[in-house]
Motif scaffolding. Structure first.
Motif, PDB file in Angstrom:
ATOM      1  N   VAL A  67     -26.733 -13.390 -40.494  1.00 59.34           N
ATOM      2  CA  VAL A  67     -27.643 -12.957 -41.553  1.00 59.34           C
ATOM      3  C   VAL A  67     -27.766 -14.115 -42.532  1.00 59.34           C
ATOM      4  O   VAL A  67     -26.754 -14.603 -43.058  1.00 59.34           O
ATOM      5  N   ASN A  68     -28.992 -14.583 -42.718  1.00 55.80           N
ATOM      6  CA  ASN A  68     -29.269 -15.716 -43.608  1.00 55.80           C
ATOM      7  C   ASN A  68     -28.374 -16.915 -43.290  1.00 55.80           C
ATOM      8  O   ASN A  68     -27.859 -17.590 -44.169  1.00 55.80           O
ATOM      9  N   GLY A  69     -28.171 -17.142 -41.980  1.00 54.28           N
ATOM     10  CA  GLY A  69     -27.430 -18.311 -41.523  1.00 54.28           C
ATOM     11  C   GLY A  69     -25.925 -18.166 -41.472  1.00 54.28           C
ATOM     12  O   GLY A  69     -25.235 -19.090 -41.039  1.00 54.28           O
ATOM     13  N   LYS A  70     -25.373 -17.027 -41.884  1.00 50.76           N
ATOM     14  CA  LYS A  70     -23.926 -16.830 -41.875  1.00 50.76           C
ATOM     15  C   LYS A  70     -23.549 -15.761 -40.868  1.00 50.76           C
ATOM     16  O   LYS A  70     -24.167 -14.702 -40.818  1.00 50.76           O
ATOM     17  N   ARG A  71     -22.517 -16.056 -40.079  1.00 51.50           N
ATOM     18  CA  ARG A  71     -22.039 -15.071 -39.098  1.00 51.50           C
ATOM     19  C   ARG A  71     -21.422 -13.886 -39.824  1.00 51.50           C
ATOM     20  O   ARG A  71     -20.632 -14.063 -40.762  1.00 51.50           O
ATOM     21  N   VAL A  72     -21.787 -12.679 -39.391  1.00 50.24           N
ATOM     22  CA  VAL A  72     -21.287 -11.470 -40.041  1.00 50.24           C
ATOM     23  C   VAL A  72     -20.774 -10.484 -39.002  1.00 50.24           C
ATOM     24  O   VAL A  72     -21.218 -10.481 -37.859  1.00 50.24           O
ATOM     25  N   GLU A  73     -19.827  -9.676 -39.427  1.00 50.65           N
ATOM     26  CA  GLU A  73     -19.391  -8.540 -38.624  1.00 50.65           C
ATOM     27  C   GLU A  73     -19.992  -7.256 -39.173  1.00 50.65           C
ATOM     28  O   GLU A  73     -20.316  -6.342 -38.422  1.00 50.65           O
ATOM     29  N   LEU A  74     -20.113  -7.195 -40.505  1.00 51.10           N
ATOM     30  CA  LEU A  74     -20.661  -6.035 -41.190  1.00 51.10           C
ATOM     31  C   LEU A  74     -21.389  -6.542 -42.424  1.00 51.10           C
ATOM     32  O   LEU A  74     -20.823  -7.321 -43.191  1.00 51.10           O
ATOM     33  N   GLN A  75     -22.641  -6.119 -42.599  1.00 45.80           N
ATOM     34  CA  GLN A  75     -23.441  -6.619 -43.716  1.00 45.80           C
ATOM     35  C   GLN A  75     -24.404  -5.546 -44.195  1.00 45.80           C
ATOM     36  O   GLN A  75     -25.134  -4.968 -43.390  1.00 45.80           O
ATOM     37  N   VAL A  76     -24.406  -5.281 -45.507  1.00 44.81           N
ATOM     38  CA  VAL A  76     -25.442  -4.446 -46.100  1.00 44.81           C
ATOM     39  C   VAL A  76     -26.656  -5.341 -46.256  1.00 44.81           C
ATOM     40  O   VAL A  76     -26.569  -6.427 -46.854  1.00 44.81           O
ATOM     41  N   LEU A  77     -27.785  -4.920 -45.700  1.00 44.67           N
ATOM     42  CA  LEU A  77     -28.979  -5.755 -45.715  1.00 44.67           C
ATOM     43  C   LEU A  77     -29.776  -5.574 -46.996  1.00 44.67           C
ATOM     44  O   LEU A  77     -29.805  -4.488 -47.576  1.00 44.67           O
ATOM     45  N   ALA A  78     -30.420  -6.658 -47.407  1.00 44.96           N
ATOM     46  CA  ALA A  78     -31.303  -6.645 -48.575  1.00 44.96           C
ATOM     47  C   ALA A  78     -32.700  -7.039 -48.124  1.00 44.96           C
ATOM     48  O   ALA A  78     -32.868  -7.771 -47.138  1.00 44.96           O
ATOM     49  N   GLY A  80     -35.846  -8.758 -47.230  1.00 47.00           N
ATOM     50  CA  GLY A  80     -36.116 -10.167 -46.954  1.00 47.00           C
ATOM     51  C   GLY A  80     -35.037 -10.893 -46.184  1.00 47.00           C
ATOM     52  O   GLY A  80     -35.210 -12.065 -45.843  1.00 47.00           O
ATOM     53  N   ASP A  81     -33.914 -10.234 -45.877  1.00 45.67           N
ATOM     54  CA  ASP A  81     -32.848 -10.893 -45.112  1.00 45.67           C
ATOM     55  C   ASP A  81     -33.357 -11.304 -43.736  1.00 45.67           C
ATOM     56  O   ASP A  81     -34.146 -10.593 -43.104  1.00 45.67           O
ATOM     57  N   ASN A  82     -32.873 -12.462 -43.272  1.00 47.91           N
ATOM     58  CA  ASN A  82     -33.184 -12.963 -41.933  1.00 47.91           C
ATOM     59  C   ASN A  82     -31.983 -12.739 -41.030  1.00 47.91           C
ATOM     60  O   ASN A  82     -30.863 -13.094 -41.392  1.00 47.91           O
ATOM     61  N   ILE A  83     -32.234 -12.174 -39.868  1.00 45.15           N
ATOM     62  CA  ILE A  83     -31.193 -11.890 -38.882  1.00 45.15           C
ATOM     63  C   ILE A  83     -31.471 -12.742 -37.653  1.00 45.15           C
ATOM     64  O   ILE A  83     -32.615 -12.825 -37.198  1.00 45.15           O
ATOM     65  N   ASP A  84     -30.428 -13.366 -37.119  1.00 46.51           N
ATOM     66  CA  ASP A  84     -30.560 -14.189 -35.914  1.00 46.51           C
ATOM     67  C   ASP A  84     -29.556 -13.698 -34.884  1.00 46.51           C
ATOM     68  O   ASP A  84     -28.355 -13.650 -35.143  1.00 46.51           O
ATOM     69  N   ILE A  85     -30.077 -13.308 -33.725  1.00 50.97           N
ATOM     70  CA  ILE A  85     -29.234 -12.939 -32.593  1.00 50.97           C
ATOM     71  C   ILE A  85     -29.705 -13.767 -31.412  1.00 50.97           C
ATOM     72  O   ILE A  85     -30.782 -13.522 -30.857  1.00 50.97           O
TER      73      ILE A  85
END
Length: 115
Positions: A67-78, A80-85
């Motif tokens: 999410v926004n370039g950072k690896r996450v395990e759990l994230q509350v989205l806001a 405009g957030d960008n997700i990359d898989i």
């Protein structure tokens, strides 16, 4: 209503509303969002709602969820957030979050200045 805008590596885009029941993302056909890449786990990530919040959870994927370039395990989205898989880009849109943020700023400034 919150939604995802999905862009494939070839540039195709799709809009997907996020229901209260959640959205699963992965390579397996049983997912709501199927990403056809060997870099995507069969069951890679899940979006779920908790009240007005949308939460992205990585389901133990090998190559990660960002999410926004950072690896996450759990994230509350806001909004405009960008997700990359694995090279599949998604933008999270929740216009109602903008209204909530604007109302919060207005209320704080009306009560004697910004905190």
């Amino acid at each position: 209503m919150a939604m995802l805008i999905l862009m494939t590596p070839t540039g195709q885009t799709t809009q997907l509303p996020i229901s209260e029941l959640g959205v699963t993302i992965g390579r397996a056909e049983q997912n709501h969002v199927v990403l056809a890449s060997p870099r995507v786990s069969r069951f890679h990530a899940r979006l779920s709602t908790q009240g007005p919040l949308v939460i992205l959870r990585d389901l133990g994927s090998r190559n990660g969820t960002f999410v926004n370039g950072k690896r996450v395990e759990l994230q509350v989205l806001a909004h405009g957030d960008n997700i990359d898989i694995a090279g599949y880009w998604m933008r999270f849109l929740a216009p109602e979050q903008e209204t909530i943020a604007e109302d919060s700023v207005r209320l704080m400034s009306e009560r004697g200045g910004l905190v």
